[in-house]
Design an enzyme around this catalytic site. Structure first.
Site, mmCIF file in Angstrom:
data_model
loop_
_atom_site.group_PDB
_atom_site.id
_atom_site.type_symbol
_atom_site.label_atom_id
_atom_site.label_comp_id
_atom_site.label_asym_id
_atom_site.label_seq_id
_atom_site.Cartn_x
_atom_site.Cartn_y
_atom_site.Cartn_z
ATOM 1 N N GLY A 87 -85.524 9.172 -131.667
ATOM 2 C CA GLY A 87 -86.651 9.533 -130.806
ATOM 3 C C GLY A 87 -87.882 9.887 -131.632
ATOM 4 O O GLY A 87 -88.739 9.046 -131.852
ATOM 5 N N SER A 183 -82.795 4.248 -135.508
ATOM 6 C CA SER A 183 -84.180 4.603 -135.226
ATOM 7 C C SER A 183 -84.564 5.897 -135.959
ATOM 8 O O SER A 183 -84.395 5.988 -137.174
ATOM 9 C CB SER A 183 -84.394 4.711 -133.714
ATOM 10 O OG SER A 183 -85.769 4.721 -133.403
ATOM 11 N N TYR A 184 -85.069 6.912 -135.243
ATOM 12 C CA TYR A 184 -85.450 8.145 -135.926
ATOM 13 C C TYR A 184 -84.235 8.904 -136.466
ATOM 14 O O TYR A 184 -84.387 9.821 -137.279
ATOM 15 C CB TYR A 184 -86.282 9.058 -135.027
ATOM 16 C CG TYR A 184 -86.973 10.160 -135.794
ATOM 17 C CD1 TYR A 184 -88.100 9.890 -136.563
ATOM 18 C CD2 TYR A 184 -86.474 11.455 -135.802
ATOM 19 C CE1 TYR A 184 -88.710 10.883 -137.308
ATOM 20 C CE2 TYR A 184 -87.080 12.458 -136.530
ATOM 21 C CZ TYR A 184 -88.203 12.167 -137.291
ATOM 22 O OH TYR A 184 -88.799 13.157 -138.033
ATOM 23 N N ASP A 380 -86.567 -6.744 -133.748
ATOM 24 C CA ASP A 380 -87.164 -5.439 -133.450
ATOM 25 C C ASP A 380 -88.519 -5.343 -134.127
ATOM 26 O O ASP A 380 -88.623 -5.526 -135.339
ATOM 27 C CB ASP A 380 -86.238 -4.332 -133.956
ATOM 28 C CG ASP A 380 -86.830 -2.946 -133.801
ATOM 29 O OD1 ASP A 380 -87.682 -2.758 -132.912
ATOM 30 O OD2 ASP A 380 -86.434 -2.046 -134.574
ATOM 31 N N HIS A 432 -83.761 -3.633 -131.392
ATOM 32 C CA HIS A 432 -83.709 -2.286 -131.952
ATOM 33 C C HIS A 432 -82.326 -1.655 -131.802
ATOM 34 O O HIS A 432 -81.849 -0.978 -132.698
ATOM 35 C CB HIS A 432 -84.766 -1.424 -131.265
ATOM 36 C CG HIS A 432 -85.006 -0.098 -131.904
ATOM 37 N ND1 HIS A 432 -85.556 0.024 -133.160
ATOM 38 C CD2 HIS A 432 -84.792 1.167 -131.464
ATOM 39 C CE1 HIS A 432 -85.679 1.315 -133.460
ATOM 40 N NE2 HIS A 432 -85.207 2.030 -132.447
#
Length: 457
Positions: A87, A183-184, A380, A432
């Protein structure tokens, strides 16, 4: 008792030993209170599930929600894998468990579940954690905590969670343990791994049997992430020559957490040029035409939406807000004043500390001998394959196996390169969320990671 004790053990003997460990520690009642009988709309399955809360800061009332999905008895003894979504501020239950690697898929009606044949719990015990407090069902009794979350506290709370969770589930204490995410979580995973590694060296600290980690389409290094992202946009025809030049001129030395006014201006120009595409999967259609990239500038990076949405997250919002589902999960026991959501805008928008680079952590943990894999879905545009390749290149690692195509049923599944201390894998045509787009190739990747074997040629 060392981990080698479990090697070659039959499933029945493993079950008896696990029960013996539980009974000796006197904690079977705590586990039983977290056992999930059956989720609403769930088909019958051959594995056990547990969920509940672990308090990580009693003084401030921070408690993190977990969901353990065990591997079937026939696959035991199997390693334990902690999965984290990023996120920052997004739910591992909503994404990892429900869209990607978990055992079930939520149907469009938001009421019933289908079995995921490519679930990663076919080969490992999966522990999903909603982190930090304020994300999903995790909460804090101190509301200011939601406005002051950051990388450091997230790692500290996750470590505190693991220490207490292993006390509740002592049969996993000596199992091979891995951390994975995307991701994060490219920040969360190496930072937590570093904290575990360092604290394992302390005499008074509880030992966690961490063997390695893997991250996908991972935020890694601000400079190289910007460099590789802008290059990807330009080489894939998503932005103009002029915008590509302007982005490189104004953003490449910026912090992605706090970019300059000029950088934000050019990021917004790039967003307008890209139009209504799904940046998380550039060759698939968005869920509908009402959600454009420009309409959701509320993520960690000013030009990104944080939630991948060809509609799947809509089903999770319906399902996990149902009272009977929350009761079955032992969730929302304190009556949280806001509905469950896939991402928390408060947590994400008020993120505090965010180091510019994870590369020093990689260097430390590579030297420590941990197993480290990075993977990228190559469609992505949010954290693209070019960004990850630039970051890996900056580590200056020795190449052991040069770039080669790997195969699934005679077809190219992607490409890979093996370095001394790190393996990199791409998944062709995946966005992603690799396990959402290409679940079969994703579990092949996961199996090879657990075996520490290169991708099949």
């Amino acid at each position: 008792m060392g981990i080698s004790t479990f090697t070659g053990m039959s499933p029945m003997l493993w079950l008896l030993l696990s029960l013996s460990v539980q009974l000796r520690c006197g904690l079977s009642a705590d586990q039983e209170s977290d056992r999930i009988g059956q989720l609403p709309g769930q088909p019958d399955v051959a594995f056990a599930q547990y969920s509940g809360y672990v308090t990580v800061d009693p003084r401030r009332g921070r408690a993190l929600f977990y969901w353990l999905v065990e591997a079937p008895p026939a696959a035991q003894p199997a390693p334990l894998v902690l999965w984290l979504n990023g996120g920052p501020g997004c739910s591992s239950v909503g994404y990892g468990a429900s869209e990607e690697i978990g055992p079930f898929r939520i149907r469009p009606d938001g009421w019933t579940l289908d079995v995921n044949p490519y679930a990663w719990n076919n080969v490992a015990n999966l522990l999903f954690l909603e982190s930090p407090a304020g994300v999903g069902f995790s909460y804090s009794n101190t509301s200011m905590d939601l406005y002051t979350a950051g990388d450091m506290r997230t790692a500290m709370d996750a470590h505190a969670f693991l220490v207490d969770w292993f006390q509740r589930f002592p049969q996993y204490k000596y199992r091979d343990f891995y951390i994975a995410g995307e991701s994060y979580a490219g920040h969360y995973v190496p930072q937590l791994s570093q904290l575990i590694y360092r604290r394992n060296k302390g005499i008074q600290n509880p030992f966690i049997n961490l063997k390695g980690f893997m991250v996908g389409n991972a935020v890694t290094d601000d400079y190289h992430d910007y460099l590789g992202t802008f290059e990807y946009w330009w080489t894939h025809g998503l932005i103009s020559d002029g915008t590509y030049h302007d982005l490189n001129a104004t953003c490449n030395l910026q912090s992605s957490e706090h970019p300059s006014v000029e950088c934000v201006k050019n990021l917004n120009a790039a967003s307008a040029e890209q139009g209504n595409i799904d940046p998380y999967s550039i060759y698939t259609q968005p869920c509908n035409s009402t959600r454009s990239l420009k309409s959701s500038l509320n993520g960690r990076y000013p030009w990104m939406s944080r939630a991948y949405d060809p509609c799947t997250d809509r089903y999770t919002k319906v399902y996990y807000n149902r009272p009977e589902v929350q009761r079955a999960l032992h969730a929302n026991v304190t009556g949280i004043q806001y509905p469950w959501d896939t991402c928390s805008d408060i947590v994400g928008n008020y993120w505090a500390d965010s180091p510019r680079s994870m590369l020093p952590i990689y260097q430390e943990l590579i030297a420590a001998g941990l197993r480290i894999w990075m993977f990228s879905g190559d469609t992505d545009a949010v954290v693209p394959v070019t960004a990850t390749r630039y970051s890996i290149d900056a580590l200056n690692l020795q190449t052991l196996i040069s770039w080669y195509p790997w195969y699934d049923k005679g077809k190219v599944g992607g490409w890979s390169q093996v370095y001394k201390g790190l393996t990199f894998v791409t998944i062709m045509g995946a966005g992603h969320e690799v396990p959402l787009h290409h679940p079969r190739q994703a579990i092949i990747l996961f199996r090879q990671f657990l075996k520490n074997r290169p991708m099949p040629r």
